[in-house]
Design an enzyme around this catalytic site. Structure first.
Site, PDB file in Angstrom:
ATOM      1  N   GLU B 230     -16.530  -7.966  16.548  1.00 54.51           N
ATOM      2  CA  GLU B 230     -17.788  -7.735  15.604  1.00 54.51           C
ATOM      3  C   GLU B 230     -19.022  -8.562  15.990  1.00 54.51           C
ATOM      4  OE1 GLU B 230     -14.199  -9.161  12.828  1.00 54.51           O
ATOM      5  OE2 GLU B 230     -16.077  -7.808  11.860  1.00 54.51           O
ATOM      6  N   LYS B 232     -21.595 -11.211  15.066  1.00 52.34           N
ATOM      7  CA  LYS B 232     -21.718 -12.247  14.682  1.00 52.34           C
ATOM      8  C   LYS B 232     -22.368 -12.633  13.743  1.00 52.34           C
ATOM      9  CE  LYS B 232     -20.975 -17.328  14.544  1.00 52.34           C
ATOM     10  NZ  LYS B 232     -21.536 -17.376  13.428  1.00 52.34           N
ATOM     11  N   ARG B 237     -20.028 -16.995   5.151  1.00 53.10           N
ATOM     12  CA  ARG B 237     -19.293 -16.679   4.886  1.00 53.10           C
ATOM     13  C   ARG B 237     -18.320 -16.462   3.947  1.00 53.10           C
ATOM     14  NH1 ARG B 237     -14.574 -17.626   8.348  1.00 53.10           N
ATOM     15  NH2 ARG B 237     -12.793 -16.146   8.307  1.00 53.10           N
ATOM     16  N   GLU B 280     -18.917 -11.355   4.478  1.00 53.47           N
ATOM     17  CA  GLU B 280     -19.935 -12.514   5.100  1.00 53.47           C
ATOM     18  C   GLU B 280     -20.590 -11.808   4.128  1.00 53.47           C
ATOM     19  OE1 GLU B 280     -20.025 -14.345   7.710  1.00 53.47           O
ATOM     20  OE2 GLU B 280     -22.218 -15.030   7.851  1.00 53.47           O
ATOM     21  N   PHE B 316     -22.117  -7.498   0.855  1.00 51.82           N
ATOM     22  CA  PHE B 316     -20.968  -8.045   1.443  1.00 51.82           C
ATOM     23  C   PHE B 316     -20.239  -7.581   2.357  1.00 51.82           C
ATOM     24  CE2 PHE B 316     -16.147  -9.591   1.291  1.00 51.82           C
ATOM     25  CZ  PHE B 316     -16.241 -11.210   1.294  1.00 51.82           C
ATOM     26  N   ARG B 395      -7.841 -22.771  17.652  1.00 53.01           N
ATOM     27  CA  ARG B 395      -8.026 -21.949  18.411  1.00 53.01           C
ATOM     28  C   ARG B 395      -6.901 -21.069  19.404  1.00 53.01           C
ATOM     29  NH1 ARG B 395     -12.317 -25.221  21.486  1.00 53.01           N
ATOM     30  NH2 ARG B 395     -11.490 -23.894  23.356  1.00 53.01           N
ATOM     31  N   LYS B 402     -21.701 -16.945  20.848  1.00 53.34           N
ATOM     32  CA  LYS B 402     -23.341 -16.180  20.387  1.00 53.34           C
ATOM     33  C   LYS B 402     -24.174 -16.308  21.620  1.00 53.34           C
ATOM     34  CE  LYS B 402     -23.173 -20.073  16.898  1.00 53.34           C
ATOM     35  NZ  LYS B 402     -23.905 -20.518  15.517  1.00 53.34           N
TER      36      LYS B 402
END
Ligand SMILES: [Zn+2]
Ligand SMILES: [Zn+2]
Lengths: 341, 531
Positions: B230, B232, B237, B280, B316, B395, B402
C-alpha cells in the site's frame, strides 16, 4: 555640580573612533577594540580588555586578571582605586565599579570638566569585589546591558539559597547539578555566596579554576573547588555541583556527569523564554550588571548633566532618560554587553 | 493558587516526560478536588471566555509603572509574552512580604468569573488590588487566566497518564471521561478518578500495530505475491470505532480526536455497530491526498469554521478491519481481514479503502516507488498477507519502505525574524549554493532546528551581520546546513532557475566549511531524478 554651560560648546572630551573610545587631550583610549598605543582598561572581560595594545593602565586590584587576559609580557601599569595620575593635559583615576574583581569606573578631568566612564557595574553587594562608588561628574558614560524595566534583580542571598536548594535536591536524587555561568566574575561570586551557606566542595571547569585561583590570591573567601579534569576516570558525579562556562554545554565534556540537571546563572534568565530557548532546566537570575532601577539611580546619583549610553539597551535607556528631562543619547560602541552575563 | 504556581514551575523546570507525569499526578492527588478540576480545565487547554481585554491590562500596568507606550512595546518585543511582561514590570512595585493565599477554585468562582459583571473601573480596582498582593509567579498565572491564554505546555496525553495513575484506571478510560463538555467541579473530578469503569469500556481502541523501517533489500522479503503493498500515506494514523451508537476516532497517540473531524464521524455513523477500522486520517480532496501541511494547518485551528473545513477536507483511508459485529478479528490473517474490509466498505464510499499497489516484481515496485512524491505519500507499506494484527512494533510482518529525501548542503546567506512569539529571534533563513565562485540563493527554509540551535544561530547571526535591509540581515557566508527536500522543479521566477519542494533543515553542519557546500550544477542534476 556647578558646571558652566560653556562645556557644551567645546569639543567632547571623549569621542568614538574606529579604535574605540578616545580621549584626545589625554592621548589615550579607553577599553579600545583595536590595537592602540595607550589603553586604559576598566576591567578584564573580553569586550573591554583586548590583546595587542602597547601599554595598558588598569587598577591594582585587577592587574592579575588583566595580565591573564592580555598576556604576561604585556606592558601593564596599575593604579590604586582613587589614585590620580596626570596624562598630558588630563587627570585620570579609577573608582570601584562593583562588577568583578578589580573592575573600575574611569574618572577623567580636563580643565574642570569631569567625565566618568562606568565600564560595567552593579550596585548590589558582592563579596568578591569592592562596592560601587558614586563619582560626581558632568558627563556620565553608562553601560546599559540590562537597560529595560523588566530587569530587576532579587536579593543575591536569596538567589544563592535557591542555588543551594537546587544542588541539595539534585543530591537527594543522585544527580549532578551543572551550573553554567560566566567564568570570570560570576563563577567566583557564586562560590563566595555559597561559602556563607556551606563548606562543601564544588567541581569546576578548567576555564573557571584558573580564575578562582586569582580570586583566592586576592583574599576572596570561596567554597573549596576541585578541577573536573583532575577527578579519576569513572568517578561518579552524582550529587556534585559543577560550575562551567556556557560554552562547555552540550559538548562531550558534559557526558562524564551522567544524569544531570543543568542551570544557568545570568541576568538574562529573568525572561522565561531565554531559558527555554537554550534548554536549561533551571535559570537563576544573577547578574554582575546594574538592573533598570540601579541604572536610573546611578544616573541620578552622579549628578551628570549629560548621559551617554553603551551596550545592549543603549537606545531605550537614553530615550527614557530624555523623556525624564536628562540630556541623554546612545553612543555607538563595540561593547557586546556580555551575552552570557 | 500557590499550589498551581508550584505545579507550573515544576512542569516548566523539567524536560523529562516522566517527571512531568509525576508532578501532575502529585498535584491531582494532593489538591482538593474542586481545585484539581479547575487545574485540569486549564491543563487540557480550555479557556475562560475572555474576561478582560489585554488592552486594559496593558493600560493599567503602564499607569502603575509609568512606562510609556514605546517602552512597553520595546519590552514586549524582547519578552514576547504579554502576561510575563506585565508580571515582570509589576515586580517593580512594593509587595507584601507574606502574600495572601486563596484556593484556585475560589479564585475562579469568587473573583475571576464575577469580573464579567463589572464595569471597567471596578475591574481595574479589583485586578490592581490582586496584582499588588500576589507574588510575581502568581501574577503571571493570573494574567494568563485573565487573557484566556493559560497554556501549561503539557500534552493532554501526559495529563491523561497522570490522572490514570492517580485513579488506577487505563488511560483510554480516563481520556473518554474527559471527552465533550464538562464543568470543572468537585463532583466532576471525583467521578473522573472513580474506579467505576463500565462507561468507558466501549470507547477503547485496540493497541496499534506499527511497521518497522525496511533496511534490507525488499527482495529479501521473498515472493511479492505474499505481500500486500500500500502507499504509505502521510497523515495521522488512527482507529475509527463505531460501538453502541457512538463514534470514536483515536489517534496513535491515544488521543481522542473525534471532534476534530466531523466529516469522518459522520461517515462512520453509517457503519454497522461493533466495527473498528485501522487507517489514516488525511487531508483529502477529489480522491487524492493533499500535502500533510494542509492537515497540520487544520489541526492547529481552534475553531472548525466552514472555511477551515473547506480548506482541508479530511477523510479516513481504511487499512484494516480489527472488529466486525463486535468480534475481535485481529488473529485472522490480513488476507481475510482485508477481504472483509473491502466487502464492508463497498457500501460506504465516504470511507475509502487504502488501495493495493500492483506490481509484477520487487524491481517494478521500486520503479513505482519514485511516483510516491507526486502522490504526496512517503513510500510503501509492505504487509505480509498471512499476518495477524499484532501489538506495538514487532519486526517481520509489517514494513515501511520510505523514499529518501533529496539533500543539499547550502550556505546561510540571509536571516529574517520570525513571527509572533519568535519575532525577537532570527528563525527564517535563506540558503545559497555555489554558482562558479558566487553563492546564489536557492531556497528559504524555516523548520528543523531545535530551540537551542535557533538561539545559538540567532546570536551568531547578530554577531556576524554584514548588512541590514529592513528586518533582513545578510550574514557572513560561513555556516553550512544540510537541507532536505522532496522535489526540485525548473522555475524561471527564481534567480537560480530552480525551486525546491518542502525544503527543511536536516542538520547544522558545523563540521563543514562553506567551500564544502553543493553547487547549482549538482542541484540541477537532480532535476532529472525528480522528474
Ligand atoms: Zn564586564
Ligand atoms: Zn561590558
Amino acid at each position: 555640580m556647578d558646571a558652566s554651560v560653556s562645556f557644551q560648546a567645546r569639543r567632547p572630551l571623549i569621542t568614538v573612533t574606529p579604535h574605540g573610545l578616545y580621549c584626545e587631550p589625554g592621548g589615550f583610549h579607553i577599553d579600545p577594540w583595536r590595537p592602540v598605543e595607550r589603553a586604559l582598561i576598566t576591567h578584564a572581560h573580553g569586550d573591554h580588555a583586548r590583546t595587542g595594545h602597547q601599554r595598558y593602565l588598569g587598577t591594582r586590584a585587577g592587574e592579575a586578571l588583566l595580565r591573564r587576559r592580555v598576556g604576561a609580557d604585556s606592558h601593564i601599569d596599575a593604579l590604586e582605586y582613587g589614585e590620580p595620575l596626570k596624562l598630558n593635559d588630563v587627570t585620570v583615576s579609577f573608582h570601584p565599579a562593583g562588577h568583578v574583581l578589580g573592575s573600575a569606573q574611569l574618572r577623567i578631568e580636563h580643565r574642570g570638566e569631569v567625565w566618568v566612564i562606568s565600564g560595567d557595574y552593579k550596585r548590589a553587594a558582592d563579596p568578591t569585589c569592592a562596592p560601587f562608588e558614586v563619582v560626581r561628574c558632568h558627563t556620565f558614560i553608562t553601560e546599559a546591558t540590562f537597560g529595560l524595566p523588566i530587569f530587576r534583580w532579587d536579593d543575591t542571598r536569596e538567589v544563592a539559597e535557591d542555588i543551594l536548594r537546587w544542588w541539595d535536591a539534585n543530591r537527594a536524587a543522585g544527580r549532578a547539578a551543572v551550573l553554567f555561568c560566566y567564568a570570570l566574575g560570576k563563577a567566583q561570586r557564586i562560590l563566595a555566596e555559597l561559602a556563607r551557606l556551606t563548606d562543601r566542595t564544588a567541581f569546576v571547569h578548567g576555564a573557571v579554576q584558573g580564575l578562582v585561583e586569582v580570586y583566592r590570591d586576592a583574599g576572596v573567601k570561596m567554597i573549596p573547588t576541585q578541577l573536573v579534569s583532575e577527578v579519576a576516570k569513572g568517578t561518579s558525579f552524582a550529587g556534585a555541583l559543577v560550575l562551567a562556562p556556557p560554552s562547555a554545554g552540550g559538548s562531550t565534556w558534559m557526558r562524564r556527569f551522567g544524569e544531570a540537571e543543568t542551570g544557568f546563572a545570568s541576568g538574562w534568565m529573568r525572561v522565561r523564554g531565554n531559558r527555554r530557548r537554550r534548554g536549561f532546566d533551571r535559570g537563576f537570575v544573577l547578574s554582575d550588571h546594574a538592573d533598570w532601577s540601579e541604572l536610573l539611580r546611578t544616573v541620578a546619583d552622579t549628578g551628570a548633566e549629560r548621559v551617554l549610553t553603551t551596550h545592549g539597551s543603549a537606545e531605550p535607556l537614553a530615550r527614557y532618560l530624555r523623556e525624564q528631562g536628562v540630556d541623554a543619547s546612545p553612543l555607538a560602541t563595540q561593547f557586546e554587553g556580555e551575552a552570557e552575563d | 493558587m500557590r499550589r498551581l504556581a508550584d505545579l507550573y514551575e515544576r512542569l516548566d523546570q523539567t524536560t523529562s516526560t516522566n517527571a512531568k507525569v509525576e508532578a501532575l499526578a502529585r498535584y491531582f492527588q494532593e489538591a482538593p478536588p474542586e481545585d484539581a478540576a479547575w487545574a485540569l480545565y486549564f491543563l487540557t487547554g480550555q479557556k475562560l471566555k475572555r474576561l478582560l481585554t489585554t488592552k486594559l491590562l496593558v493600560g493599567w500596568t503602564q499607569e502603575l509603572t509609568h512606562i510609556p507606550d514605546w517602552l512597553f512595546a520595546e519590552v514586549y518585543a524582547s519578552v514576547g509574552d504579554l502576561a510575563e511582561v506585565i508580571s515582570l514590570l509589576l515586580d517593580n512595585l512594593e509587595r507584601p512580604s507574606a502574600p495572601e493565599e486563596l484556593p484556585l477554585s475560589q479564585w475562579l468562582t469568587q473573583r475571576l468569573l464575577p469580573l464579567r459583571e463589572l464595569d471597567a473601573t471596578a475591574q481595574r480596582e479589583q485586578v490592581v488590588s490582586w496584582w499588588r498582593a500576589m507574588p510575581r509567579r502568581e501574577v503571571f498565572l493570573l494574567n494568563k487566566m485573565l487573557t484566556g491564554e493559560l497554556r501549561v505546555g503539557v500534552s493532554s496525553t501526559l495529563v491523561v497518564r497522570a490522572l490514570a495513575k492517580v485513579a488506577g484506571l487505563p488511560a483510554p478510560d480516563v481520556a473518554h471521561r474527559l471527552m465533550g463538555t464538562w464543568t470543572p467541579s468537585k463532583e466532576f473530578f471525583q467521578q473522573l478518578v472513580s474506579p467505576e469503569v463500565s462507561d468507558a469500556e466501549h470507547s477503547r481502541p485496540y493497541p496499534f500495530y506499527l511497521a518497522s523501517p525496511l533496511e534490507q533489500p525488499p527482495e529479501s522479503l521473498g515472493d511479492l505475491s505474499e505481500w500486500l503493498v500500500e502507499w504509505k500515506w502521510d497523515g495521522i494514523r488512527g482507529q475509527l470505532l463505531h460501538r453502541k451508537g457512538d463514534v470514536y476516532l483515536w489517534s496513535r497517540g491515544e488521543e481522542l480526536i473525534t471532534d476534530r473531524f466531523p466529516e469522518i464521524t459522520e461517515a462512520a455513523k453509517a457503519l454497522p455497530e461493533g466495527t473498528v477500522l485501522d487507517g489514516e486520517v488525511l487531508a483529502y480532496e477529489d480522491c487524492k491526498p493533499l500535502p500533510f501541511a494542509r492537515l497540520q494547518r487544520r489541526i492547529g485551528r481552534q475553531k472548525l469554521t466552514p472555511r477551515v473545513l473547506a480548506e482541508a477536507p479530511a477523510a479516513f483511508i481504511a487499512y484494516d478491519l480489527l472488529e466486525q459485529d463486535g468480534q475481535d478479528l485481529r488473529a485472522l490473517p490480513l488476507r481475510e481481514r482485508r477481504e472483509r474490509l473491502a466487502a464492508l466498505l463497498k457500501h460506504h464510499p465516504t470511507l475509502p479503502l487504502s488501495p493495493a499497489v500492483e506490481a509484477s516484481s520487487w524491481e517494478a515496485l521500486a520503479h513505482t516507488r519514485s511516483e510516491a512524491r507526486e502522490r504526496n505519500v512517503e513510500g510503501f507499506m509492505l504487509k505480509r498477507l498471512s499476518s495477524p494484527y499484532l501489538t506495538g512494533r514487532k519486526r517481520g510482518d509489517w514494513w515501511k519502505w520510505k523514499i529518501d529525501p533529496f539533500t543539499v548542503d547550502a550556505v546561510l546567506l540571509y536571516a529574517h525574524p520570525g513571527h509572533g512569539r519568535r519575532s525577537s529571534l532570527y528563525t527564517d533563513y535563506t540558503f545559497a549554493v555555489w554558482n562558479g565562485t558566487d553563492l546564489l540563493p536557492v531556497t528559504k527554509a524555516y523548520s528543523g532546528l531545535t530551540d537551542e540551535e535557533i538561539g545559538r544561530l540567532d546570536r551568531w547571526i547578530r554577531a556576524h551581520t554584514r548588512e541590514k535591509f529592513g528586518p533582513v540581515r545578510s550574514v557572513e557566508p560561513e555556516q553550512v546546513f544540510e537541507l532536505h527536500f522532496e522535489g526540485i522543479q525548473k522555475s524561471p521566477r527564481h534567480k537560480s532557475g530552480v525551486a525546491l519542494r518542502f525544503p527543511r533543515i536536516a542538520r547544522w553542519r558545523t563540521d563543514k566549511k562553506p567551500q564544502d557546500a553543493d553547487s547549482l550544477d549538482s542541484l540541477k542534476e537532480l532535476l532529472h531524478a525528480s522528474a
